[in-house]
Each structure stands twice: as structure tokens, then as C-alpha cells.
Write an enzyme that holds these catalytic residues in place. Structure first.
Site, PDB file in Angstrom:
ATOM      1  N   ASP A  43       3.553  -5.756  -0.963  1.00 13.91           N
ATOM      2  CA  ASP A  43       2.708  -4.800  -1.620  1.00 13.91           C
ATOM      3  C   ASP A  43       1.555  -5.566  -2.193  1.00 13.91           C
ATOM      4  OD1 ASP A  43       3.250  -1.771  -3.238  1.00 13.91           O
ATOM      5  OD2 ASP A  43       1.809  -3.145  -4.003  1.00 13.91           O
ATOM      6  N   ILE A  44       0.464  -4.846  -2.194  1.00 13.40           N
ATOM      7  CA  ILE A  44      -0.759  -5.678  -2.605  1.00 13.40           C
ATOM      8  C   ILE A  44      -1.074  -5.906  -3.900  1.00 13.40           C
ATOM      9  CG2 ILE A  44      -2.403  -3.483  -3.084  1.00 13.40           C
ATOM     10  CD1 ILE A  44      -4.290  -4.988  -1.055  1.00 13.40           C
ATOM     11  N   ASN A  91       9.202   6.651  -3.800  1.00 10.14           N
ATOM     12  CA  ASN A  91       8.563   7.644  -4.577  1.00 10.14           C
ATOM     13  C   ASN A  91       8.122   8.796  -3.444  1.00 10.14           C
ATOM     14  OD1 ASN A  91       8.534   6.106  -6.880  1.00 10.14           O
ATOM     15  ND2 ASN A  91       6.651   4.972  -6.039  1.00 10.14           N
ATOM     16  N   VAL A  99       0.654   7.077  -1.710  1.00  8.49           N
ATOM     17  CA  VAL A  99       0.423   6.933  -0.294  1.00  8.49           C
ATOM     18  C   VAL A  99       1.170   7.892   0.558  1.00  8.49           C
ATOM     19  CG1 VAL A  99       0.132   5.506   1.629  1.00  8.49           C
ATOM     20  CG2 VAL A  99      -0.209   4.398  -0.705  1.00  8.49           C
ATOM     21  N   HIS A 159       7.383   5.458   2.798  1.00  6.43           N
ATOM     22  CA  HIS A 159       7.676   4.152   2.491  1.00  6.43           C
ATOM     23  C   HIS A 159       8.779   3.696   1.566  1.00  6.43           C
ATOM     24  CE1 HIS A 159       4.418   5.435  -0.155  1.00  6.43           C
ATOM     25  NE2 HIS A 159       4.723   4.405  -1.093  1.00  6.43           N
ATOM     26  N   HIS A 170       9.822   1.072  -1.206  1.00  3.08           N
ATOM     27  CA  HIS A 170       9.750  -0.241  -2.000  1.00  3.08           C
ATOM     28  C   HIS A 170      10.848  -0.938  -1.976  1.00  3.08           C
ATOM     29  CE1 HIS A 170       5.851   1.101  -3.875  1.00  3.08           C
ATOM     30  NE2 HIS A 170       6.327   2.429  -3.734  1.00  3.08           N
TER      31      HIS A 170
HETATM   32  P1  AMP Z   1       3.500   5.000  -3.859  1.00  6.48           P
HETATM   33  O1  AMP Z   1       3.112   5.242  -5.412  1.00  6.48           O
HETATM   34  O2  AMP Z   1       4.829   4.638  -3.892  1.00  6.48           O
HETATM   35  O3  AMP Z   1       2.960   5.938  -2.884  1.00  6.48           O
HETATM   36  O4  AMP Z   1       3.030   3.351  -3.644  1.00  6.48           O
HETATM   37  C1  AMP Z   1       2.101   2.779  -3.127  1.00  6.48           C
HETATM   38  C2  AMP Z   1       1.981   1.485  -2.736  1.00  6.48           C
HETATM   39  O5  AMP Z   1       1.193   0.969  -2.105  1.00  6.48           O
HETATM   40  C3  AMP Z   1       1.661   0.873  -4.202  1.00  6.48           C
HETATM   41  O6  AMP Z   1       2.844  -0.092  -4.682  1.00  6.48           O
HETATM   42  C4  AMP Z   1       0.356  -0.088  -4.056  1.00  6.48           C
HETATM   43  O7  AMP Z   1       0.137  -1.111  -4.717  1.00  6.48           O
HETATM   44  C5  AMP Z   1       0.530  -0.130  -2.250  1.00  6.48           C
HETATM   45  N1  AMP Z   1      -0.569  -0.404  -1.453  1.00  6.48           N
HETATM   46  C6  AMP Z   1      -1.703   0.514  -1.431  1.00  6.48           C
HETATM   47  N2  AMP Z   1      -2.622  -0.067  -0.744  1.00  6.48           N
HETATM   48  C7  AMP Z   1      -1.915  -1.151  -0.168  1.00  6.48           C
HETATM   49  C8  AMP Z   1      -2.508  -2.397   0.868  1.00  6.48           C
HETATM   50  N3  AMP Z   1      -3.624  -2.161   1.484  1.00  6.48           N
HETATM   51  N4  AMP Z   1      -1.385  -3.226   1.084  1.00  6.48           N
HETATM   52  C9  AMP Z   1      -0.431  -3.246   0.502  1.00  6.48           C
HETATM   53  N5  AMP Z   1       0.168  -2.465  -0.203  1.00  6.48           N
HETATM   54  C10 AMP Z   1      -0.666  -1.406  -0.647  1.00  6.48           C
END
Ligand code: AMP
Length: 122
Positions: free
Chosen positions: A33-34, A91, A100, A104, A106
Site C-alpha cells: 500500500d502506498i 472495505n 478504490v 482488494h 488489505h
Molecule cells: P480502500 O479504502 O479499501 O479502497 O483502500 C484503498 C487503498 O489503496 C488505500 O489504503 C490507499 O493507500 C491505497 N492506494 C491508493 N493508490 C495506491 C497506489 N497507487 N499504490 C498502492 N496503494 C494505493
């Protein structure tokens, strides 16, 4: 909800933006995760175009579902998390605060994680 081809994980899957890759096979990509929330914070995503866990669990093939969850377990094991344990979280939708719109998991670990989640008070 229709799948949006322009979401950030779709762009990662197409190689249009980079990721810090942990694992890849025919069905699955995993990357750090970024904005990590814990010492280990990895995202595990299917390569198929699924908006959410709800979409994936309804629409994905048996091979995709089996491959996804076997890979998620292997990734956690290969990251050395089986001994002390870890947490997986998906989520989903507005109440789940999914940002996103590509399914996915986590994968959190590398430290004690506390008890469950802290939802806002009702
Ligand atoms: P969610 O709220 O479950 O949709 O989480 C989306 C996750 O994606 C968050 O923890 C962000 O930090 C992560 N994220 C967003 N853009 C990127 C990226 N380019 N590379 C890695 N993680 C990302």
C-alpha cells in the site's frame, strides 16, 4: 455499479503506473500500500475487473475465487506473518469506506493490531 476502467488499480494492472510488487500469478497481483497503516500493509487484488467483494463473490469463476484466496494465504505466509498473525480486511461500498472501486484485500501485520475496528459512535 459498473466497473470503471480508469480506477488506479486498473492502471496498475495495465502497467500504466508502477507498484511495489509482492506477488503475481495468473489471477492475482499483490503490492505494498502506498500509504501503509501498519508495518506490513499489502493489497491483494484479482486481475479480473470486479468492483468490490460483493461483485467478486457473485461474478468471479471458481478458479478466480480459489486462486485469489489461496494466493492471499500464500502471500501472508511468505511475508512471514503466520507466526504472529495478521488481519485481512475488504472495505466494501459506501459504509465500508471503499475508496478504490476494484476489489482488494488489505493485509495488515508486522505488529500487534489491537482489537477489531473502531467504528464511529452511532
Ligand atoms: P480502500 O479504502 O479499501 O479502497 O483502500 C484503498 C487503498 O489503496 C488505500 O489504503 C490507499 O493507500 C491505497 N492506494 C491508493 N493508490 C495506491 C497506489 N497507487 N499504490 C498502492 N496503494 C494505493
Amino acid at each position: 455499479m459498473a466497473y470503471d476502467d480508469n480506477n488506479i488499480f486498473a492502471k496498475i494492472l495495465r502497467g500504466e503506473i508502477p507498484c511495489n510488487k509482492v506477488y503475481e500469478d495468473d489471477h492475482v497481483l499483490a503490492f505494498h500500500d502506498i500509504q501503509p497503516q501498519t508495518k506490513v500493509h499489502v493489497l491483494v487484488i484479482p486481475k479480473g475487473a470486479y468492483v468490490s467483494f460483493a461483485d467478486f463473490s457473485e461474478q468471479a469463476s471458481e478458479a478466480e475465487i480459489t486462486g485469489f484466496f489461496r494466493a492471499a494465504g500464500k502471500i501472508a505466509k511468505d511475508l512471514g506473518l503466520n507466526g504472529d498473525g495478521y488481519r485481512i480486511l475488504a472495505n466494501t461500498g459506501a459504509h465500508g469506506h471503499q475508496e478504490v472501486p476494484h476489489f482488494h484485500l488489505h493485509l495488515f501485520g508486522g505488529q500487534p493490531l489491537g482489537r477489531m475496528i473502531k467504528p464511529p459512535r452511532v
